[in-house]
Design an enzyme around this catalytic site. Sequence first.
Site, PDB file in Angstrom:
ATOM      1  N   ASP A   1      -5.310 -14.115   9.324  1.00  0.00           N
ATOM      2  CA  ASP A   1      -3.934 -13.863   7.986  1.00  0.00           C
ATOM      3  C   ASP A   1      -2.896 -14.772   8.557  1.00  0.00           C
ATOM      4  OD1 ASP A   1      -5.388 -12.105   6.754  1.00  0.00           O
ATOM      5  OD2 ASP A   1      -4.670 -10.141   7.177  1.00  0.00           O
TER       6      ASP A   1
ATOM      7  N   HIS B   1       0.799  -1.148  -0.120  1.00  0.00           N
ATOM      8  CA  HIS B   1      -0.054  -0.026   0.190  1.00  0.00           C
ATOM      9  C   HIS B   1       0.974   1.119  -0.159  1.00  0.00           C
ATOM     10  CE1 HIS B   1      -2.119  -3.071   2.415  1.00  0.00           C
ATOM     11  NE2 HIS B   1      -3.267  -2.398   1.948  1.00  0.00           N
TER      12      HIS B   1
ATOM     13  N   GLU C   1     -10.699  -7.266  -4.487  1.00  0.00           N
ATOM     14  CA  GLU C   1     -10.253  -8.168  -3.414  1.00  0.00           C
ATOM     15  C   GLU C   1     -11.525  -8.391  -2.481  1.00  0.00           C
ATOM     16  OE1 GLU C   1      -6.455  -8.075  -1.400  1.00  0.00           O
ATOM     17  OE2 GLU C   1      -7.389  -9.011   0.408  1.00  0.00           O
TER      18      GLU C   1
ATOM     19  N   ASP D   1       2.408   2.040   3.173  1.00  0.00           N
ATOM     20  CA  ASP D   1       3.196   0.908   4.039  1.00  0.00           C
ATOM     21  C   ASP D   1       4.896   1.473   3.866  1.00  0.00           C
ATOM     22  OD1 ASP D   1       0.958  -0.638   4.271  1.00  0.00           O
ATOM     23  OD2 ASP D   1       1.467  -1.761   2.399  1.00  0.00           O
TER      24      ASP D   1
ATOM     25  N   GLU E   1      -8.958 -13.980  -1.414  1.00  0.00           N
ATOM     26  CA  GLU E   1      -7.848 -14.253  -0.293  1.00  0.00           C
ATOM     27  C   GLU E   1      -8.406 -15.371   0.508  1.00  0.00           C
ATOM     28  OE1 GLU E   1      -6.473 -10.987   1.810  1.00  0.00           O
ATOM     29  OE2 GLU E   1      -6.768 -12.077   3.800  1.00  0.00           O
TER      30      GLU E   1
ATOM     31  N   ASP F   1     -10.170 -12.316  10.617  1.00  0.00           N
ATOM     32  CA  ASP F   1      -9.461 -12.491   9.546  1.00  0.00           C
ATOM     33  C   ASP F   1      -7.907 -12.501  10.186  1.00  0.00           C
ATOM     34  OD1 ASP F   1      -8.129 -12.366   6.861  1.00  0.00           O
ATOM     35  OD2 ASP F   1      -8.540 -10.282   6.979  1.00  0.00           O
TER      36      ASP F   1
HETATM   37  C1  XUL Z   1      -7.203  -7.045   4.522  1.00  0.00           C
HETATM   38  C2  XUL Z   1      -6.551  -7.234   3.335  1.00  0.00           C
HETATM   39  C3  XUL Z   1      -5.850  -6.342   2.570  1.00  0.00           C
HETATM   40  C4  XUL Z   1      -5.593  -6.094   1.250  1.00  0.00           C
HETATM   41  C5  XUL Z   1      -4.934  -5.115   0.618  1.00  0.00           C
HETATM   42  O1  XUL Z   1      -8.137  -7.953   4.983  1.00  0.00           O
HETATM   43  O2  XUL Z   1      -6.671  -8.393   2.856  1.00  0.00           O
HETATM   44  O3  XUL Z   1      -4.454  -6.343   3.134  1.00  0.00           O
HETATM   45  O4  XUL Z   1      -5.097  -7.510   0.757  1.00  0.00           O
HETATM   46  O5  XUL Z   1      -5.441  -3.976   1.152  1.00  0.00           O
HETATM   47 CO    CO Z   2      -5.638  -9.298   1.284  1.00  0.00          CO
END
Ligand code: XUL
Ligand code: CO
Length: 439
Positions: free
Chosen positions: A309, A101, A232, A104, A268, A307
């Site tokens: 991640d 981003h 996304e 970032d 995702e 989420d």
């Molecule tokens: C948030 C997410 C983000 C996007 C990019 O859940 O997945 O990091 O991938 O903005």
């Molecule tokens: Co993402």
Amino acid sequence: MKEFFPEVKKVQFEGAKSKNPLAFRYYNPDEVVGDKTMRDHLRFSMAYWHTMTGGGRDMFGSESMVRPWDELTDPMEVARMRAYASFEFMEKMQIPYFCFHDIDLAPEGKTLRETFKNVDEIVAIIKDLMAQTGKKLLWGTANLFGHPRFMHGAATSPNADVFAYAAARVKRALDITKELGGENYVFWGGREGYETLLNTDMKLELDNLARFFEMAVEYAQEIGFTGQFLIEPKPKEPTKHQYDFDTASVLAFLHTYGLEKHFKMNIEANHATLAGHTFQHELRYARINGVLGSVDANQGDELLGWDTDQFPTNIYTTTLAMYEILLNGGLAPGGLNFDAKVRRGSFEPVDLFHAHISGMDAFAYGLKVAHRLLESGEIENFIAERYASYQEGIGKQIVSGEVGFKELTEYVLENDRPIALTSGRQEMLENILNRYILD
Ligand code: XUL
Ligand code: CO
């Protein structure tokens, strides 16, 4: 140049028998699987935000990560160090791509002008590092969710000044993505959604979101950015209801506004499961609609409803993901971006290496299994046989559009006998899949 991760040398492929935790056991970049090397199948990417800027903060506690720039106090000095460290990390991990981003890379300034200035300085460093190392930008994006100005959304904010501000940020992020040769540009609708319909004009918000995408398409054409636009999907978090809920909702939105030619999906894994789908479902839905563009590779936790991640370690899931990706003819110009973070307790720099190794090996293993499974045709032949009744007779006439309800009623009345159904053999197929995973 200063070495940021001296505790790790370049991570190498050592084969399945290796017990070295800092080696690849399955990811062998030059190994050819089917028609391509593993490197070209998998197109791994590092997510700058998690790996370089993530500090381990959560709802209950402050940052826990120990990082080489901890001693520095000047935020621009930290940004510079992160840029150099990220290329050392990608080199040592043999990761060819990265994603970021805008903010970032560098801290937001007090004004937009200052933010642009900060980001531009780091972009110049990154451009040099890309030229020196051959690392490439998979996609760029703009963070339109972190700052309080985006509390009600960006393109879907009720405040037109926020819409304008978001547009300015995406314009600049597109300029940067083009300058760095980015192969895609991602829109994740961070806060494009709502908390309650009691204060929301949903129609205007959706119209504005479409207007925003139209402007992005127009601007990309104007500057000659030819990368793929990706949306996304995510159903919720941070907002209670996100407009880009899942692939099916995004597709319907794109068709409603005539935008379908310009966008594909960035799927995702953890967003799929948040939407109540499997990762494979979202990949399949995108693939059969011709919009499987790229993947944010991670996984959620079965016991947690958010989420998380996490790095993808589940070989069952990576196998089925690679199965869809192979059937898609690959992901290029997309790739597998590790939108994943180490756990808060995995606070040492070396944990970043362990995490990426586990994800890369899980996908490499999944690739090999999926390739063998497809080569054998065991699943595809079963599926073809299951639908064989559409290849001849009345089934063929249904598919070709030759018959309607009247003809079908006549057909049934003339052939009125018990219908012979066949078993779906789910358990047998699951066992076949296990055979390929385990053998
Ligand atoms: C948030 C997410 C983000 C996007 C990019 O859940 O997945 O990091 O991938 O903005
Ligand atoms: Co993402």
